[in-house]
Design an enzyme around this catalytic site. Structure first.
Site, PDB file in Angstrom:
ATOM      1  N   GLU A 230      -4.280  94.701 -68.158  1.00  0.00           N
ATOM      2  CA  GLU A 230      -5.627  94.241 -68.513  1.00  0.00           C
ATOM      3  C   GLU A 230      -6.094  94.864 -69.831  1.00  0.00           C
ATOM      4  O   GLU A 230      -5.953  96.074 -70.025  1.00  0.00           O
ATOM      5  CB  GLU A 230      -6.616  94.617 -67.405  1.00  0.00           C
ATOM      6  CG  GLU A 230      -6.315  93.952 -66.078  1.00  0.00           C
ATOM      7  CD  GLU A 230      -7.440  94.107 -65.053  1.00  0.00           C
ATOM      8  OE1 GLU A 230      -7.557  93.237 -64.186  1.00  0.00           O
ATOM      9  OE2 GLU A 230      -8.196  95.096 -65.119  1.00  0.00           O
TER      10      GLU A 230
ATOM     11  N   ARG B  64       0.625  94.743 -58.904  1.00  0.00           N
ATOM     12  CA  ARG B  64       0.639  93.857 -57.736  1.00  0.00           C
ATOM     13  C   ARG B  64       0.345  92.432 -58.177  1.00  0.00           C
ATOM     14  O   ARG B  64       0.049  92.196 -59.342  1.00  0.00           O
ATOM     15  CB  ARG B  64      -0.455  94.303 -56.761  1.00  0.00           C
ATOM     16  CG  ARG B  64      -1.808  94.373 -57.470  1.00  0.00           C
ATOM     17  CD  ARG B  64      -2.967  94.524 -56.549  1.00  0.00           C
ATOM     18  NE  ARG B  64      -4.178  94.887 -57.253  1.00  0.00           N
ATOM     19  CZ  ARG B  64      -5.003  94.061 -57.871  1.00  0.00           C
ATOM     20  NH1 ARG B  64      -4.743  92.760 -57.893  1.00  0.00           N
ATOM     21  NH2 ARG B  64      -6.093  94.477 -58.488  1.00  0.00           N
TER      22      ARG B  64
ATOM     23  N   ARG C 223     -13.784  81.177 -57.916  1.00  0.00           N
ATOM     24  CA  ARG C 223     -13.718  81.885 -56.631  1.00  0.00           C
ATOM     25  C   ARG C 223     -14.835  81.373 -55.724  1.00  0.00           C
ATOM     26  O   ARG C 223     -16.015  81.432 -56.087  1.00  0.00           O
ATOM     27  CB  ARG C 223     -13.884  83.389 -56.833  1.00  0.00           C
ATOM     28  CG  ARG C 223     -12.766  83.984 -57.659  1.00  0.00           C
ATOM     29  CD  ARG C 223     -12.759  85.493 -57.528  1.00  0.00           C
ATOM     30  NE  ARG C 223     -11.809  86.071 -58.474  1.00  0.00           N
ATOM     31  CZ  ARG C 223     -11.372  87.317 -58.418  1.00  0.00           C
ATOM     32  NH1 ARG C 223     -11.815  88.127 -57.459  1.00  0.00           N
ATOM     33  NH2 ARG C 223     -10.508  87.779 -59.301  1.00  0.00           N
TER      34      ARG C 223
HETATM   35  P1  ADP Z   1     -12.096  97.768 -62.061  1.00  0.00           P
HETATM   36  O1  ADP Z   1     -10.724  98.338 -61.864  1.00  0.00           O
HETATM   37  O2  ADP Z   1     -13.159  98.458 -61.275  1.00  0.00           O
HETATM   38  O3  ADP Z   1     -12.152  96.268 -61.956  1.00  0.00           O
HETATM   39  P2  ADP Z   1     -11.864  97.687 -64.977  1.00  0.00           P
HETATM   40  O4  ADP Z   1     -11.440  98.907 -65.728  1.00  0.00           O
HETATM   41  O5  ADP Z   1     -10.835  96.614 -64.761  1.00  0.00           O
HETATM   42  O6  ADP Z   1     -12.466  98.134 -63.570  1.00  0.00           O
HETATM   43  O7  ADP Z   1     -13.135  97.058 -65.674  1.00  0.00           O
HETATM   44  C1  ADP Z   1     -13.826  95.969 -65.108  1.00  0.00           C
HETATM   45  C2  ADP Z   1     -14.753  95.344 -66.137  1.00  0.00           C
HETATM   46  O8  ADP Z   1     -15.699  96.309 -66.612  1.00  0.00           O
HETATM   47  C3  ADP Z   1     -14.049  94.853 -67.383  1.00  0.00           C
HETATM   48  O9  ADP Z   1     -13.510  93.561 -67.217  1.00  0.00           O
HETATM   49  C4  ADP Z   1     -15.186  94.879 -68.391  1.00  0.00           C
HETATM   50  O10 ADP Z   1     -16.025  93.751 -68.246  1.00  0.00           O
HETATM   51  C5  ADP Z   1     -15.976  96.106 -67.987  1.00  0.00           C
HETATM   52  N1  ADP Z   1     -15.537  97.303 -68.767  1.00  0.00           N
HETATM   53  C6  ADP Z   1     -14.688  98.275 -68.365  1.00  0.00           C
HETATM   54  N2  ADP Z   1     -14.495  99.200 -69.337  1.00  0.00           N
HETATM   55  C7  ADP Z   1     -15.248  98.808 -70.393  1.00  0.00           C
HETATM   56  C8  ADP Z   1     -15.498  99.335 -71.716  1.00  0.00           C
HETATM   57  N3  ADP Z   1     -14.948 100.464 -72.163  1.00  0.00           N
HETATM   58  N4  ADP Z   1     -16.328  98.636 -72.526  1.00  0.00           N
HETATM   59  C9  ADP Z   1     -16.916  97.490 -72.119  1.00  0.00           C
HETATM   60  N5  ADP Z   1     -16.740  96.955 -70.894  1.00  0.00           N
HETATM   61  C10 ADP Z   1     -15.927  97.592 -70.032  1.00  0.00           C
END
Ligand code: ADP
Length: 445
Positions: free
Chosen positions: A275, A292, A336
């Site tokens: 991601e 996964r 979804r």
């Molecule tokens: P989780 O594992 O809880 O889903 P993620 O790290 O995948 O968390 O982040 C989920 C969402 O949060 C991202 O798709 C984005 O929209 C937002 N996000 C996470 N980190 C950042 C960041 N550094 N800056 C801006 N948005 C963020």
């Protein structure tokens, strides 16, 4: 090839895995909690074993119960699906100790991507760009303030054990830090039994774009292009699509190479997703790797005509991946369908489905475990299905989605269908020009 696979999961993903196993001539074992006795995955599997009471800790997360079910049914492999134990290295280890193949990467690979701080450190070493930020867990709120001052606000506090958007707080100025730090830690502790949080730069107006990868035990990794998951509510995905409307050939090449580098750095084996956040200048930053299958894997399947669950099973059985990268030929969108009330803050709406009519026709796929008369239990995730459309162009995929959503009838509970109907008609959504903050200003009519 495996003879019998136990599916350590429930709902639509359990059914999805059973379908592929059927096509491959592999027998299946469903497991279920007493709340899921009437679920379709139980009816569709060759065998089914009750593994305990409704709370996940007594059933879908209960490793001894799952291992006993695998042993009494003579299953030679376990597919964990997503969520529950899918990224639990200890479970993968216990499967190995019982000579039952865990369909996923090794415990070491899961661990190296399991907590976000470790994953980030691994990526920095591999030369994959990451979101700028602190390089470890925060020890105090003062440390957080100091770091934030140095890198400049806004910043985001994130749980190292995070998932599902929990334990995250955006901080715009120094005066907000104390409260944000405390709530992020408390939420992380409550959700993950681990209150470790770290800080990174808040990327403004980013898109969430992820790359699907597949790797085998012989060291070959390929990518299967991207999914755009920028339509999120409280950091949780609601709509996904492939290709991304923001993608260029050049960016896809760069992100694909970075994702392969990420997977290669841990000798990744299985299907997985890297991601990234992508800013408006098309700079991209690694966020995390999911070791996964993901909920939104179907849009990739549709645009490249490729069964990712079959690939996952074949890799686990020791087969090689093709070694060539795959590029989208069509456009696919997934909505979804959650048992939630979009007019009431998306509150869960469990209960009995009285009437059900699922859409069909050209370009429409429904992955769902529910049926008329089915009672949605209140114990689990509220997703009751995924509606996926595929067409030659993005506009056509949206038109097909709107038509399919209009046909979808679910009575007895509230669902996210009205939200999706409005979204498909929204000019900004249709333009493709949006970012992860899009839904913050979206008013449901
Ligand atoms: P989780 O594992 O809880 O889903 P993620 O790290 O995948 O968390 O982040 C989920 C969402 O949060 C991202 O798709 C984005 O929209 C937002 N996000 C996470 N980190 C950042 C960041 N550094 N800056 C801006 N948005 C963020």
């Amino acid at each position: 090839m495996f003879k019998k696979i136990l599916i350590a999961n429930r709902g639509e993903i359990a059914l999805r895995i059973i379908r592929t196993c059927r096509e491959m001539g592999i027998k299946t074992v469903a497991v279920y909690s007493t709340a899921d006795r009437d679920s379709l995955h139980v009816k569709f599997a060759d065998e089914a074993v009750c593994i305990g009471k409704p709370p996940s800790s007594d059933s879908y997360l209960n490793i001894p119960h799952l291992m006993s079910a695998a042993e009494i049914t003579n299953a030679d492999a376990i597919h964990p699906g997503y969520g529950f134990l899918a990224e639990n290295a200890r479970f993968a280890q216990i499967c190995a100790e019982h000579q039952i193949k865990f369909i996923g990467p090794t415990p070491a690979m899961i661990n190296s991507m399991g907590d976000k701080i470790t994953a980030k450190a691994t990526m920095i070493k591999a030369g994959v760009p990451v979101v700028p930020g602190g390089d470890g867990l925060l020890k105090s709120v003062d440390e957080a303030k100091g770091l934030a001052k140095n890198m400049g606000y806004p910043v985001i506090l994130k749980a190292t054990a995070g998932g599902g958007g929990k334990g995250m707080r955006i901080v715009f100025e120094d005066s907000e830090m104390e409260k944000a730090y405390d709530t992020a830690k408390a939420e992380a502790a409550a959700s993950f039994k681990n209150d470790g949080v770290y800080l990174e730069k808040y990327v403004e107006e980013p898109r969430h774009i992820e790359i699907q990868v597949a790797g085998d035990q012989y060291g070959t990794v390929c990518h299967l292009s991207e999914r755009d998951c920028s339509i999120q509510r409280r950091h949780q995905k609601l709509v996904e699509e492939s290709p991304s409307p923001f993608m260029t050939d050049e960016l896809r090449k760069k992100m694909g190479d970075a994702a392969k580098k990420a997977a290669n750095s841990i000798n990744y084996e299985g299907v997985g997703t890297v991601e990234f956040l992508v800013d408006k200048h098309r700079n991209f930053y690694f966020m995390e790797m999911n070791t996964r299958i993901q909920v939104e894997h179907c849009v990739t399947e549709e645009v490249i005509n490729f069964d990712l669950i079959k690939e996952q099973i074949k890799i686990a059985a020791g087969e090689k991946v093709s070694g060539v990268d795959y590029f989208p030929q069509l456009h696919s969108i997934e909505c979804r369908i959650n048992a939630e009330d979009p007019y009431n803050d998306f509150r869960p709406s469990p209960g009995k489905i009285v009437t059900l009519h699922q859409p069909g026709g050209h370009g429409v796929r429904v992955d769902s475990h529910v049926y008329a008369g089915y009672v949605i239990p209140p114990y689990y995730d509220s997703m009751i299905g995924k509606l996926i459309t595929v067409a030659r162009t993005r506009n056509e995929a949206i038109d097909t989605m709107y038509r399919a959503l209009s046909e979808y009838v679910i009575e007895g509970i509230k669902t996210t269908i009205p939200f999706h109907l409005q979204l498909m008609q929204d000019e900004r959504f249709r333009s493709g020009n949006f970012n992860t903050k899009f839904l913050e200003n979206f008013q449901l009519k």
